[in-house]
Design a protein around this motif. Structure first.
Motif, PDB file in Angstrom:
ATOM      1  N   GLU A 163       0.822  -1.208   0.000  1.00 13.10           N
ATOM      2  CA  GLU A 163       0.000   0.000   0.000  1.00 13.10           C
ATOM      3  C   GLU A 163       0.864   1.270   0.000  1.00 13.10           C
ATOM      4  O   GLU A 163       0.345   2.381  -0.171  1.00 13.10           O
ATOM      5  N   TYR A 164       2.165   1.121   0.176  1.00 11.05           N
ATOM      6  CA  TYR A 164       3.076   2.254   0.188  1.00 11.05           C
ATOM      7  C   TYR A 164       3.497   2.617  -1.243  1.00 11.05           C
ATOM      8  O   TYR A 164       3.139   1.951  -2.212  1.00 11.05           O
ATOM      9  N   LEU A 165       4.281   3.666  -1.357  1.00 10.00           N
ATOM     10  CA  LEU A 165       4.852   4.037  -2.643  1.00 10.00           C
ATOM     11  C   LEU A 165       5.783   2.937  -3.130  1.00 10.00           C
ATOM     12  O   LEU A 165       6.405   2.232  -2.325  1.00 10.00           O
ATOM     13  N   ASP A 200       7.749   4.871  -8.224  1.00 10.85           N
ATOM     14  CA  ASP A 200       7.015   6.121  -7.980  1.00 10.85           C
ATOM     15  C   ASP A 200       7.968   7.240  -7.585  1.00 10.85           C
ATOM     16  O   ASP A 200       7.879   8.369  -8.080  1.00 10.85           O
ATOM     17  N   ILE A 235       6.091  13.559  -1.519  1.00 12.31           N
ATOM     18  CA  ILE A 235       5.333  12.505  -2.194  1.00 12.31           C
ATOM     19  C   ILE A 235       4.963  11.445  -1.163  1.00 12.31           C
ATOM     20  O   ILE A 235       5.839  10.901  -0.479  1.00 12.31           O
ATOM     21  N   ARG A 236       3.655  11.202  -1.020  1.00 15.60           N
ATOM     22  CA  ARG A 236       3.155  10.248  -0.026  1.00 15.60           C
ATOM     23  C   ARG A 236       2.215   9.249  -0.691  1.00 15.60           C
ATOM     24  O   ARG A 236       1.541   9.573  -1.662  1.00 15.60           O
ATOM     25  N   PRO A 237       2.124   8.045  -0.115  1.00 11.45           N
ATOM     26  CA  PRO A 237       1.095   7.108  -0.576  1.00 11.45           C
ATOM     27  C   PRO A 237      -0.282   7.578  -0.114  1.00 11.45           C
ATOM     28  O   PRO A 237      -0.407   8.328   0.865  1.00 11.45           O
ATOM     29  N   GLU A 238      -1.314   7.147  -0.800  1.00  8.01           N
ATOM     30  CA  GLU A 238      -2.663   7.594  -0.515  1.00  8.01           C
ATOM     31  C   GLU A 238      -3.087   7.267   0.903  1.00  8.01           C
ATOM     32  O   GLU A 238      -3.842   8.022   1.538  1.00  8.01           O
ATOM     33  N   ASN A 239      -2.591   6.166   1.467  1.00  6.47           N
ATOM     34  CA  ASN A 239      -3.063   5.743   2.797  1.00  6.47           C
ATOM     35  C   ASN A 239      -2.377   6.493   3.932  1.00  6.47           C
ATOM     36  O   ASN A 239      -2.725   6.317   5.090  1.00  6.47           O
ATOM     37  N   GLU A 240      -1.401   7.340   3.615  1.00  9.55           N
ATOM     38  CA  GLU A 240      -0.644   8.015   4.666  1.00  9.55           C
ATOM     39  C   GLU A 240      -1.291   9.354   5.018  1.00  9.55           C
ATOM     40  O   GLU A 240      -1.600  10.149   4.136  1.00  9.55           O
ATOM     41  N   SER A 241      -1.462   9.593   6.310  1.00  9.52           N
ATOM     42  CA  SER A 241      -2.148  10.812   6.751  1.00  9.52           C
ATOM     43  C   SER A 241      -1.327  11.631   7.740  1.00  9.52           C
ATOM     44  O   SER A 241      -1.886  12.461   8.458  1.00  9.52           O
TER      45      SER A 241
END
Length: 236
Positions: free
Chosen positions: A199-201, A205, A227-233
């Motif tokens: 689920e990470y970059l 990427d 640059i972050r993965p979508e699941n990172e907040s």
């Protein structure tokens, strides 16, 4: 005229992905790549995935050895000429001890790799960039420089030290023609981690992000990219 690109940490992760990406570009772009990595077996695998190795110079050594860094840069310049683009990808996180219980041995080790080594590369290639009034210095940092995460104090310390130093360098070099760029990736699914995190970059990427930062018009400065993965907040 060909561009000489030096990439650290090319034996795995982002450095490896970037080396393969650059070597696969149209030959008219004329890239000469100097690659280094600590693990000789993994670096050999990177080279095995590059079709045109005549334009590659590589050596395996540990970045804690400043004499090896110096020798590598001299040898790379002897083969391909002055370095036009330096990309510091190498890094490690060897301890997750609490901030109140520092593992001094590992902290010193990470500072050598994550802070001192990148600066040594900068120190070696910068004078000739300044003489030419052009060049690119790109450091792969981390979103730990921007957001405090428990268990990352020692890793964050090295990356944040480099981040602060580079920000000062950027101001000092303003107007010289040398670009000083910083990339802050979030979680990346590489062998840097004990477990896979799909689920990470991906390394690709991040390599794509680096490519977009370094190949811009001379008047364009992408000083910083996050640059972050979508699941990172973990952002404000």
């Amino acid at each position: 005229m060909s561009k000489h690109i030096l990439i650290t940490g090319a034996s795995s992760g982002v450095g490896r992905a970037l080396a393969i990406k650059l070597s696969s570009q149209d030959s008219s772009l004329n890239f000469n790549l100097s690659l280094c990595g600590r693990n000789s077996t993994k670096l050999a695998q990177t080279l095995a995935d590059i079709s045109n190795r005549s334009r590659i110079f590589s050596e395996s050594f540990c970045l804690s050895n400043k004499d090896k860094i110096n020798d590598f840069v001299l040898a790379a310049e002897s083969k391909f000429g002055d370095v036009d683009i330096l990309i510091n990808c190498a890094g490690l996180n060897s301890s997750r001890t609490p901030a109140g219980e520092p593992d001094w041995q590992q902290l010193e080790w990470m500072m050598k790799i994550n802070f001192f080594a990148p600066l040594r590369f900068v120190e070696l290639v910068l004078p000739k960039m300044l003489t030419k009034k052009k060049g690119v210095l790109l450091n792969v940092l981390s979103t730990t420089c921007l957001f405090s995460n428990p268990g990352t104090a020692q890793y964050s310390a090295g990356k944040s030290a480099l981040d602060t130093y580079i920000k000062v360098l950027r101001k000092e070099l303003h107007g010289t023609g040398v670009k000083v760029l910083s990339l802050y990736p979030g979680g990346i699914d590489t062998d840097f981690r004990d477990q896979t995190r799909p689920e990470y970059l991906s390394s690709i990427d991040v390599a794509d992000g680096i490519y977009n930062m370094i190949f811009t018009h001379s008047n364009v400065q992408i000083h910083e990219m996050v640059i972050r993965p979508e699941n990172e907040s973990n952002f404000c």
